[in-house]
Design a protein around this motif. Structure first.
Motif, PDB file in Angstrom:
ATOM      1  N   LEU A   1       4.419   4.173   3.056  1.00 23.92           N
ATOM      2  CA  LEU A   1       4.650   3.013   2.197  1.00 23.92           C
ATOM      3  C   LEU A   1       4.715   1.766   3.066  1.00 23.92           C
ATOM      4  CD1 LEU A   1       7.636   4.548   0.193  1.00 23.92           C
ATOM      5  CD2 LEU A   1       5.257   4.537  -0.499  1.00 23.92           C
ATOM      6  N   ARG A   2       4.032   0.711   2.648  1.00 26.35           N
ATOM      7  CA  ARG A   2       4.091  -0.579   3.346  1.00 26.35           C
ATOM      8  C   ARG A   2       4.437  -1.658   2.335  1.00 26.35           C
ATOM      9  NH1 ARG A   2       1.869  -0.578   8.519  1.00 26.35           N
ATOM     10  NH2 ARG A   2       0.551   1.196   8.958  1.00 26.35           N
ATOM     11  N   ASP A   3       5.295  -2.576   2.760  1.00 19.24           N
ATOM     12  CA  ASP A   3       5.647  -3.673   1.859  1.00 19.24           C
ATOM     13  C   ASP A   3       5.044  -4.986   2.337  1.00 19.24           C
ATOM     14  OD1 ASP A   3       7.336  -4.699   3.850  1.00 19.24           O
ATOM     15  OD2 ASP A   3       9.164  -4.000   2.877  1.00 19.24           O
TER      16      ASP A   3
ATOM     17  N   SER B   1       0.824  -1.203   0.000  1.00 18.38           N
ATOM     18  CA  SER B   1       0.000   0.000   0.000  1.00 18.38           C
ATOM     19  C   SER B   1       0.859   1.255   0.000  1.00 18.38           C
ATOM     20  CB  SER B   1      -0.944   0.021   1.212  1.00 18.38           C
ATOM     21  OG  SER B   1      -0.233   0.215   2.402  1.00 18.38           O
ATOM     22  N   VAL B   2       0.289   2.294  -0.568  1.00 12.32           N
ATOM     23  CA  VAL B   2       0.868   3.633  -0.554  1.00 12.32           C
ATOM     24  C   VAL B   2      -0.287   4.557  -0.194  1.00 12.32           C
ATOM     25  CG1 VAL B   2       1.998   5.443  -1.887  1.00 12.32           C
ATOM     26  CG2 VAL B   2       2.510   3.038  -2.372  1.00 12.32           C
ATOM     27  N   ARG B   3      -0.182   5.215   0.939  1.00  8.25           N
ATOM     28  CA  ARG B   3      -1.281   6.058   1.416  1.00  8.25           C
ATOM     29  C   ARG B   3      -0.774   7.389   1.928  1.00  8.25           C
ATOM     30  NH1 ARG B   3      -5.611   2.236   4.416  1.00  8.25           N
ATOM     31  NH2 ARG B   3      -5.334   0.459   3.063  1.00  8.25           N
ATOM     32  N   TRP B   4      -1.681   8.366   1.926  1.00  6.35           N
ATOM     33  CA  TRP B   4      -1.424   9.641   2.567  1.00  6.35           C
ATOM     34  C   TRP B   4      -1.762   9.471   4.031  1.00  6.35           C
ATOM     35  CZ3 TRP B   4       1.074  13.055  -0.201  1.00  6.35           C
ATOM     36  CH2 TRP B   4       0.920  13.073  -1.571  1.00  6.35           C
ATOM     37  N   SER B   5      -0.917   9.974   4.920  1.00  9.73           N
ATOM     38  CA  SER B   5      -1.212   9.880   6.351  1.00  9.73           C
ATOM     39  C   SER B   5      -2.099  11.046   6.759  1.00  9.73           C
ATOM     40  CB  SER B   5       0.071   9.891   7.181  1.00  9.73           C
ATOM     41  OG  SER B   5       0.658  11.168   7.157  1.00  9.73           O
ATOM     42  N   ASP B   6      -2.894  10.797   7.783  1.00 11.22           N
ATOM     43  CA  ASP B   6      -3.706  11.864   8.350  1.00 11.22           C
ATOM     44  C   ASP B   6      -2.854  12.620   9.340  1.00 11.22           C
ATOM     45  OD1 ASP B   6      -5.931  11.000   6.939  1.00 11.22           O
ATOM     46  OD2 ASP B   6      -6.533   9.606   8.513  1.00 11.22           O
TER      47      ASP B   6
END
Length: 183
Positions: A116-118, A103-108
């Motif tokens: 980024l998570r692998d 996943s690739v997400r914007w943090s709050d």
């Protein structure tokens, strides 16, 4: 030059030094952080000296406050190579396999961060402006994210990646127009 192992990650090969791409703005941001902390310390000591309240204990207190500001302002040093992104701060180091992203997400939060998570559960946070200011760094991440998507491991994050790609393209075009005098 052969592959070597990153300290703290036994058995994991890292890109050779000549394969790695680094954040070109890091040194300037680190100097700014040191400068801000030194300026704060100088101002606090000067105010105390002028008011006649400067003592050893107060000097230590102001030094501690300046060091705290330095820790808060210190930028993470981001580097990437084929299959790997490493973010090193003062207090921690994070590494993700960019060719195996989940996943690739914007943090709050107040500060905009890209998380980024692998597939192995590793997590790294970085300021998206680092990628915008360093197109070669972005290129390595984008290429590996496409590999992850092709393998089917990247389950969410294509929108975030498109947003960063648009920002990188916009900044690159702006720079080209500025350098060519068309701005």
């Amino acid at each position: 030059m052969g592959r070597r192992t990153i300290q703290g990650a036994p058995g994991r090969p890292s890109p050779a030094a000549d394969d790695a791409v680094h954040d070109t703005r890091w040194a300037g941001e680190a100097r700014s952080a040191v400068g801000c902390a030194a300026l704060l310390l100088a101002l606090l000591l000067a105010v105390d000296a002028v008011s006649g309240t400067l003592s050893g204990l107060r000097t230590l207190l102001w030094l501690g406050l300046a060091l705290l500001l330095l820790v808060v302002l210190w930028p993470a040093r981001v580097s990437a190579g084929p299959g790997r992104l490493v973010s090193r701060g003062l207090l921690r180091r994070a590494e993700v396999r960019t060719d195996r992203l989940v996943s690739v997400r914007w943090s709050d939060g107040v500060a905009q961060r890209l998380v980024l998570r692998d597939i192995e559960g590793n997590r790294a946070e970085l300021d998206p402006n680092v990628l915008v200011a360093n197109p070669p760094l972005w290129h390595v991440l984008d290429e590996d994210a496409r590999t992850s998507a092709g393998r089917g491991t990247l389950r969410c994050g294509e929108t975030a990646l498109r947003q960063i790609a648009a920002r990188v393209d916009k900044e690159t075009a702006h720079t080209v127009f500025k350098v060519s005098g068309l701005e």
